[in-house]
Design a protein around this motif. Sequence first.
Motif, PDB file in Angstrom:
ATOM      1  N   HIS A  16      -8.144 -78.325  35.107  1.00 46.41           N
ATOM      2  CA  HIS A  16      -8.062 -77.162  34.209  1.00 46.41           C
ATOM      3  C   HIS A  16      -8.798 -75.982  34.912  1.00 46.41           C
ATOM      4  CE1 HIS A  16      -9.848 -74.283  30.971  1.00 46.41           C
ATOM      5  NE2 HIS A  16      -8.542 -74.537  30.619  1.00 46.41           N
ATOM      6  N   LEU A  17      -9.835 -76.149  35.774  1.00 43.12           N
ATOM      7  CA  LEU A  17     -10.372 -75.286  36.599  1.00 43.12           C
ATOM      8  C   LEU A  17      -9.596 -74.765  37.748  1.00 43.12           C
ATOM      9  CD1 LEU A  17     -13.104 -73.494  37.308  1.00 43.12           C
ATOM     10  CD2 LEU A  17     -13.885 -75.677  38.564  1.00 43.12           C
ATOM     11  N   GLU A  18      -8.759 -75.679  38.216  1.00 39.15           N
ATOM     12  CA  GLU A  18      -7.811 -75.328  39.430  1.00 39.15           C
ATOM     13  C   GLU A  18      -6.768 -74.534  38.939  1.00 39.15           C
ATOM     14  OE1 GLU A  18      -5.993 -77.512  43.244  1.00 39.15           O
ATOM     15  OE2 GLU A  18      -5.760 -78.697  41.046  1.00 39.15           O
ATOM     16  N   ASN A  33      -7.986 -57.669  45.069  1.00 33.89           N
ATOM     17  CA  ASN A  33      -8.086 -58.902  46.405  1.00 33.89           C
ATOM     18  C   ASN A  33      -9.310 -59.747  46.231  1.00 33.89           C
ATOM     19  OD1 ASN A  33      -6.867 -59.857  48.231  1.00 33.89           O
ATOM     20  ND2 ASN A  33      -7.988 -58.784  49.729  1.00 33.89           N
ATOM     21  N   GLY A  34     -10.334 -58.835  45.938  1.00 27.57           N
ATOM     22  CA  GLY A  34     -11.862 -59.867  45.941  1.00 27.57           C
ATOM     23  C   GLY A  34     -11.778 -60.829  44.760  1.00 27.57           C
ATOM     24  N   ILE A  35     -11.273 -60.673  43.741  1.00 28.96           N
ATOM     25  CA  ILE A  35     -11.209 -61.342  42.807  1.00 28.96           C
ATOM     26  C   ILE A  35      -9.878 -62.450  42.966  1.00 28.96           C
ATOM     27  CG2 ILE A  35     -10.414 -61.823  40.141  1.00 28.96           C
ATOM     28  CD1 ILE A  35     -11.668 -59.106  39.526  1.00 28.96           C
ATOM     29  N   SER A  36      -8.896 -62.253  43.735  1.00 32.30           N
ATOM     30  CA  SER A  36      -7.792 -63.119  43.810  1.00 32.30           C
ATOM     31  C   SER A  36      -8.419 -64.087  44.749  1.00 32.30           C
ATOM     32  CB  SER A  36      -6.662 -62.275  44.356  1.00 32.30           C
ATOM     33  OG  SER A  36      -5.519 -63.117  44.809  1.00 32.30           O
ATOM     34  N   GLN A  37      -9.152 -63.581  46.096  1.00 30.85           N
ATOM     35  CA  GLN A  37      -9.515 -64.525  46.870  1.00 30.85           C
ATOM     36  C   GLN A  37     -10.534 -65.338  46.340  1.00 30.85           C
ATOM     37  OE1 GLN A  37     -10.996 -62.252  49.994  1.00 30.85           O
ATOM     38  NE2 GLN A  37      -8.857 -61.641  50.956  1.00 30.85           N
ATOM     39  N   THR A  38     -11.312 -65.157  45.415  1.00 27.76           N
ATOM     40  CA  THR A  38     -12.350 -65.947  44.780  1.00 27.76           C
ATOM     41  C   THR A  38     -11.568 -66.989  44.023  1.00 27.76           C
ATOM     42  OG1 THR A  38     -13.804 -64.191  44.522  1.00 27.76           O
ATOM     43  CG2 THR A  38     -14.091 -65.936  42.941  1.00 27.76           C
ATOM     44  N   GLY A  39     -10.556 -66.602  43.306  1.00 30.32           N
ATOM     45  CA  GLY A  39      -9.718 -67.680  42.596  1.00 30.32           C
ATOM     46  C   GLY A  39      -9.061 -68.790  43.493  1.00 30.32           C
ATOM     47  N   THR A  40      -8.650 -68.210  44.764  1.00 26.92           N
ATOM     48  CA  THR A  40      -8.227 -68.920  45.801  1.00 26.92           C
ATOM     49  C   THR A  40      -9.450 -69.918  46.257  1.00 26.92           C
ATOM     50  OG1 THR A  40      -6.686 -67.450  46.481  1.00 26.92           O
ATOM     51  CG2 THR A  40      -7.057 -69.284  48.230  1.00 26.92           C
ATOM     52  N   LEU A  45     -12.353 -75.191  46.559  1.00 31.36           N
ATOM     53  CA  LEU A  45     -13.627 -75.918  46.093  1.00 31.36           C
ATOM     54  C   LEU A  45     -13.358 -76.964  45.075  1.00 31.36           C
ATOM     55  CD1 LEU A  45     -16.033 -73.037  45.958  1.00 31.36           C
ATOM     56  CD2 LEU A  45     -15.846 -74.841  47.803  1.00 31.36           C
ATOM     57  N   THR A  46     -12.326 -76.763  44.244  1.00 31.09           N
ATOM     58  CA  THR A  46     -11.977 -77.927  43.389  1.00 31.09           C
ATOM     59  C   THR A  46     -11.461 -78.897  43.892  1.00 31.09           C
ATOM     60  OG1 THR A  46     -11.727 -76.028  41.593  1.00 31.09           O
ATOM     61  CG2 THR A  46     -10.495 -78.182  41.121  1.00 31.09           C
ATOM     62  N   ASP A  47     -10.479 -78.814  44.775  1.00 33.58           N
ATOM     63  CA  ASP A  47      -9.608 -79.804  45.649  1.00 33.58           C
ATOM     64  C   ASP A  47     -10.944 -80.612  46.462  1.00 33.58           C
ATOM     65  OD1 ASP A  47      -7.411 -81.372  46.333  1.00 33.58           O
ATOM     66  OD2 ASP A  47      -7.683 -80.321  48.292  1.00 33.58           O
ATOM     67  N   GLN A  48     -11.799 -79.981  47.004  1.00 33.87           N
ATOM     68  CA  GLN A  48     -12.909 -80.653  47.809  1.00 33.87           C
ATOM     69  C   GLN A  48     -13.676 -81.673  46.908  1.00 33.87           C
ATOM     70  OE1 GLN A  48     -14.877 -77.642  49.953  1.00 33.87           O
ATOM     71  NE2 GLN A  48     -13.423 -77.375  51.523  1.00 33.87           N
ATOM     72  N   VAL A  49     -14.228 -81.038  45.659  1.00 34.82           N
ATOM     73  CA  VAL A  49     -14.900 -81.990  44.733  1.00 34.82           C
ATOM     74  C   VAL A  49     -14.021 -83.120  44.067  1.00 34.82           C
ATOM     75  CG1 VAL A  49     -15.830 -81.804  42.440  1.00 34.82           C
ATOM     76  CG2 VAL A  49     -16.273 -79.727  44.059  1.00 34.82           C
ATOM     77  N   ARG A  50     -12.805 -82.788  44.104  1.00 30.86           N
ATOM     78  CA  ARG A  50     -11.863 -84.091  43.831  1.00 30.86           C
ATOM     79  C   ARG A  50     -11.895 -84.926  44.832  1.00 30.86           C
ATOM     80  NH1 ARG A  50      -7.397 -81.171  42.907  1.00 30.86           N
ATOM     81  NH2 ARG A  50      -7.775 -80.753  40.526  1.00 30.86           N
ATOM     82  N   GLU A  51     -11.782 -84.615  46.166  1.00 33.36           N
ATOM     83  CA  GLU A  51     -11.645 -85.626  47.040  1.00 33.36           C
ATOM     84  C   GLU A  51     -13.019 -86.363  47.148  1.00 33.36           C
ATOM     85  OE1 GLU A  51      -9.420 -86.964  49.068  1.00 33.36           O
ATOM     86  OE2 GLU A  51      -7.938 -85.728  47.576  1.00 33.36           O
ATOM     87  N   GLN A  52     -14.165 -85.704  47.121  1.00 33.01           N
ATOM     88  CA  GLN A  52     -15.414 -86.316  47.086  1.00 33.01           C
ATOM     89  C   GLN A  52     -15.683 -87.421  46.089  1.00 33.01           C
ATOM     90  OE1 GLN A  52     -18.341 -83.136  47.381  1.00 33.01           O
ATOM     91  NE2 GLN A  52     -18.014 -82.709  49.424  1.00 33.01           N
TER      92      GLN A  52
END
Length: 70
Positions: A16-18, A33-40, A45-52
């Motif tokens: 859901h977060l992703e 652009n700043g908000i868009s980059q934060t979303g990316t 980070l979500t993918d990294q947490v999932r992998e961990q």
Amino acid sequence: MDTINKLLEISNRLEHLEKSAEWIAKETVHSDNGISQTGTLICVLTDQVREQVYSLVKALEKKVEYSSYH
């Protein structure tokens, strides 16, 4: 709540977060652009947490298998 249900809940929340972060990134790419980059970044980070979490579960499974044989 058992372990499998907890892991499923974590997985669902990460998904859901992703998805929300992807939507934010797409919707703001031309306006802020700043908000868009934060979303990316949140997506990454979500993918990294999932992998961990996946790695942790695999390591725990191996320990359980090892201890059940010895």
